[in-house]
Design a protein around this motif. Structure first.
Motif: not given
Length: 819
Positions: A109-130
């Motif tokens: 769960t730690l690997t798939l959601i915080p690491l894969l989904k948030y750190v690798i994918i979701l943090l790239s979807a920032d709105d000009n840093g937000e």
């Protein structure tokens, strides 16, 4: 630009079919183009690498601060995860195999959601840093007409921060966007989903501090069996009050203060986890294999599935990584998670599993029982401090999400204090801070067991993640221009995982999960009522605009006396003249010689640069001296009281008057409608080549608009104010027309009138509106408008206060809106 291509195509039609040599030339040309593209890509990667290396020291500093703000909640989860898993339906399955299986579940769960989904994918979807759910919604609104508030203009799309994602549009993106734009109910449903996610984040901000602090202080009961529960609650409440009292210091100071605590905590739990793994059961390493998850569900069945509500507590605080993105940067958050947070948490959960596999009776006190006696008290002190820090992540995220909601018209006006000059996203909202404190104390005192709070905690967290996955899939298609198949794969993969946890959390609604639902729906109702009332008021203004023919029929004098001075008429309309203007004309005996219709609006971007903030236009022909000014702010911008708004406005109008005389698109005949043509006036032109000569002097006393007023009443008020406030120093700006022999006489006369009006004084004119539902409206609409929206308007900050309008210069005229 396209003519050379057309000419080439015409020439190629006259040529004979290509020969083998021609084909070779074409292949060589294509290979050359591919080589150029590859070279451009390599150069782009080099520039990106240089940029990353140049900003690496800053990223390290922000990564250090992020420990004290972002990761406190996630890093304190080991305090209660195993206890929450096994104290429910799994009491009859407490054996080494299920303990190893639960650790395997936690690891993946730690690997798939915080690491894969948030750190690798979701943090790239920032709105000009937000980051956050509203940042994703803002991205969607910029790439499609999804906003229900129709105050956006074509000029907004020319903002430098507006463009995001690859140019052009794929066929799948266009079809999905048109489908959503066509159906208003779907756009309303999308807004409700976003508001529900925001409500869950705010509800999480209530539950998290209570859960974190109570879990850490409960370690006292492990050391002293006779300690009463009331003592634990009293100490927890004292700590919570102190935590919320620190918020006014700002994220920057809190981060530096708390970061060493979290880093020391992570190193401590890493050491304890490593010791327990080696000392008790090194075979726990085998549980890293997902095979143990299959064995876990094979032994526990439905009880194991219900226990997922306890497993998901291992990832509480993950959503703060994305929601708090505006306080830091994606690079800094990734560095902190990958190099310290993730390995320390994995080793700690592994060590607890190794300890519990040999000490099953210690499950109710899993964390504190696994601490060696020699270091128990130091670790307890660090755990208590870390749990206090753990609440900071979601509190900061709550401030961010409410600021975004307010800027996009979905939350009542509140006071927003920016606590850092360097990082714009670091804010503090006093009203929300104290409301959160009261609700958190109520939760801490109202529940006897942290297990019930944990059920509410897990439901809020997983609901936010579920909604974020859905919005991210839309961003992939509409913003990133990815294929629907890829987005559907992302959606189904993570929804399958998150839905399993979400259903398990919903089963525990009667055991405390209802708290999150009640809190989130209350905040969601408040946000939707405010947005609905704001939208109805805006639509009323939009459909009841004053016809320009009526104004033109009154003549340049508007049928009343035009006195020296500037009247700033505030309205939410970005186009047209609001209905309240006719109310002013018919009720006031005189009006100012220069009238400016000011619209302060938020656009769906985080920040608007000062060079693009002002849009200036003219209403009616030149003799009327009526202008329009649209002041644009992003949802993260600070609408501060810098005392320079009047001067910037005068300079902007002066620049527009000269631009209008020079540029052909603005110098059309007076018979043409003047409403709608706007020009972006850059503040850079104020510093170089301005239409006006500016001289500044520092004075003591009231604002310029009052000092320069010829009214005896205002003069007396000024002298009284100066007597009471002798130490207030203000900058007084005077304007002069430059000696330019080539200036058009009509332009010079208009600029001279503008300067004289500024010297005579500036008045701020607003409508004091009362919103009422029509008599023919339904009972539900009357309830929402007459009670809900009216209650919120009466108890939030007034528009004049929110816009930093000087009260002494304010004129308000009442008007009733029947919507």
């Amino acid at each position: 630009m396209n003519q050379p291509d057309i000419a080439v195509e015409e020439e190629s039609n006259d040529l004979p079919p290509p020969t083998a040599v021609g084909e070779a030339e074409e292949s060589t040309r294509a290979a050359g183009q591919d080589g150029q593209n590859e070279h451009a890509q390599i150069e782009g990667k080099k520039r990106t690498l240089k940029f990353v290396l140049a900003n690496f020291p800053t990223s390290l500093i922000l990564a250090y601060q992020s420990f004290g703000v972002v990761y406190g909640d996630l890093s304190t989860s080991p305090l209660y995860v195993y206890r929450s898993i096994f104290l429910g339906k799994l009491q009859n399955h407490q054996n080494p195999e299920t303990i190893f299986g639960s650790f395997s579940l936690i690891f993946w769960t730690l690997t798939l959601i915080p690491l894969l989904k948030y750190v690798i994918i979701l943090l790239s979807a920032d709105d000009n840093g937000e980051g956050g759910t509203f940042a994703l919604y803002s991205l969607l609104c910029r790439h499609g007409k999804f906003s229900l508030l129709p105050n956006q203009q074509a000029a907004d799309e020319e903002l430098s921060a507006y463009k995001y994602g690859p140019p052009g549009q794929s066929s799948s993106s266009v079809s999905l966007k048109r489908f959503l734009e066509k159906h208003k109910k779907l756009r309303t449903a999308l807004l409700l989903v976003v508001l529900l996610g925001a409500g869950m984040v705010i509800g999480d901000g209530v539950v998290t501090p209570a859960m974190s602090v109570l879990s850490s202080v409960s370690g006292l009961k492990a050391a002293h069996k006779g300690l009463p529960q009331g003592g634990v609650r009293s100490l927890s409440c004292i700590i919570l009050v102190g935590l919320f009292a620190l918020q006014h210091c700002g994220t920057h100071k809190v981060g530096f203060l708390f970061a060493p605590v979290v880093i020391l905590w992570l190193l401590s739990i890493f050491s304890i986890g490593l010791y327990n793994t080696i000392h008790w059961n090194p075979k726990v390493l085998l549980a890293l294999s997902p095979h143990y998850i299959i064995k876990f569900f094979g032994q526990t069945g439905r009880d194991g599935w219900i226990a997922l509500g306890g497993v998901l507590l291992a990832i509480t605080g993950t959503e703060a990584m994305f929601a708090d993105l505006g306080h830091f940067s994606a690079c800094s958050i990734r560095i902190a998670f990958l190099f310290l947070v993730y390995p320390c948490l994995v080793v700690q959960y592994m060590g607890q599993a190794a300890f519990l596999s040999k000490n099953i009776q210690e499950i109710p006190n899993s964390f504190y029982g696994s601490i060696p006696d020699s270091v128990f008290w130091p670790v307890f002190v660090i755990a208590t401090l870390a749990s206090i820090v753990g609440s900071q992540a979601i509190i900061s995220a709550t401030f961010s999400i409410i600021k975004q909601c307010h800027a996009l018209g979905c939350f009542p006006r509140v006071k927003v204090v920016h606590t850092s000059k360097q990082i714009h996203g670091q804010i503090y909202i006093p009203e929300i801070n104290w409301i959160l404190m009261i609700l958190t104390l109520a939760v801490a005192l109202g529940f006897e067991d942290t297990a019930a709070i944990g059920n509410a905690y897990g439901l809020a967290v997983m609901s936010v993640m579920f909604i974020t996955t859905f919005l991210m899939a839309l961003v992939m298609v509409i913003v990133w221009q990815r294929s629907i198949i890829l987005a559907a794969g992302f959606l189904l993969f993570f929804w399958f995982i998150e839905a399993s946890y979400l259903v398990a959390a919903f089963i525990k609604v009667p055991q405390g999960g209802w708290v999150s639902l009640v809190l989130s729906f209350i905040f969601m109702f408040v946000m939707f009522v405010w947005h609905y009332g704001t939208r109805r008021k805006y639509n009323f203004d939009l459909h009841n605009k004053v016809p320009l023919k009526w104004i033109l029929g009154l003549g340049p004098s508007l049928g009343i006396v035009r006195v020296p001075g500037i009247g700033l008429i505030y309205s939410e309309l970005a186009t047209g003249v609001p209905a309240i203007f006719s109310h002013f004309v018919t009720n006031l005996p005189a009006f100012h010689k220069v009238l400016v219709f000011v619209c302060v609006k938020s656009v769906p971007v985080p920040y608007v640069s000062p060079e693009e903030r002002f849009l200036i236009g003219r209403i009616c022909p030149r003799p009327y001296r009526m202008y329009r000014c649209i002041v644009r702010y992003g949802y993260k911008d600070l609408q501060g009281d810098d005392g320079n708004f009047e001067n910037q406005l005068i300079q902007s109008i002066a620049e527009f008057i000269q631009m209008e005389a020079v540029e052909p698109q603005f110098s059309s005949p007076d018979s043409v409608s003047y409403d709608g043509r706007m020009a972006v006036i850059s503040s850079r032109s104020f510093q170089s080549g301005s239409s006006l000569v500016v001289s500044e002097t520092e004075e003591f006393g009231l604002s310029n608009s009052i000092q320069s007023s010829k009214s005896l009443t205002l003069q007396s008020l000024r002298s009284a104010y100066d007597d009471e406030n002798p130490q207030i120093r203000r900058r007084h700006v005077r304007f002069q027309i430059p000696q330019s022999p080539g200036m058009d006489p009509s332009v010079r006369d208009e600029l001279l009138e503008l300067i004289q009006a500024k010297e005579a004084g500036v008045a701020y004119i607003m409508g004091h509106s009362y919103i009422k539902a029509r008599r023919s409206s339904s009972f539900l609409k009357k309830l929402v408008i007459d009670f809900g929206y009216s209650f919120l308007r009466k108890n939030c900050r007034g528009p004049a206060v929110a816009l930093h309008i000087p009260h002494i210069s304010l004129i308000e005229v009442g008007m009733i809106y029947h919507v």
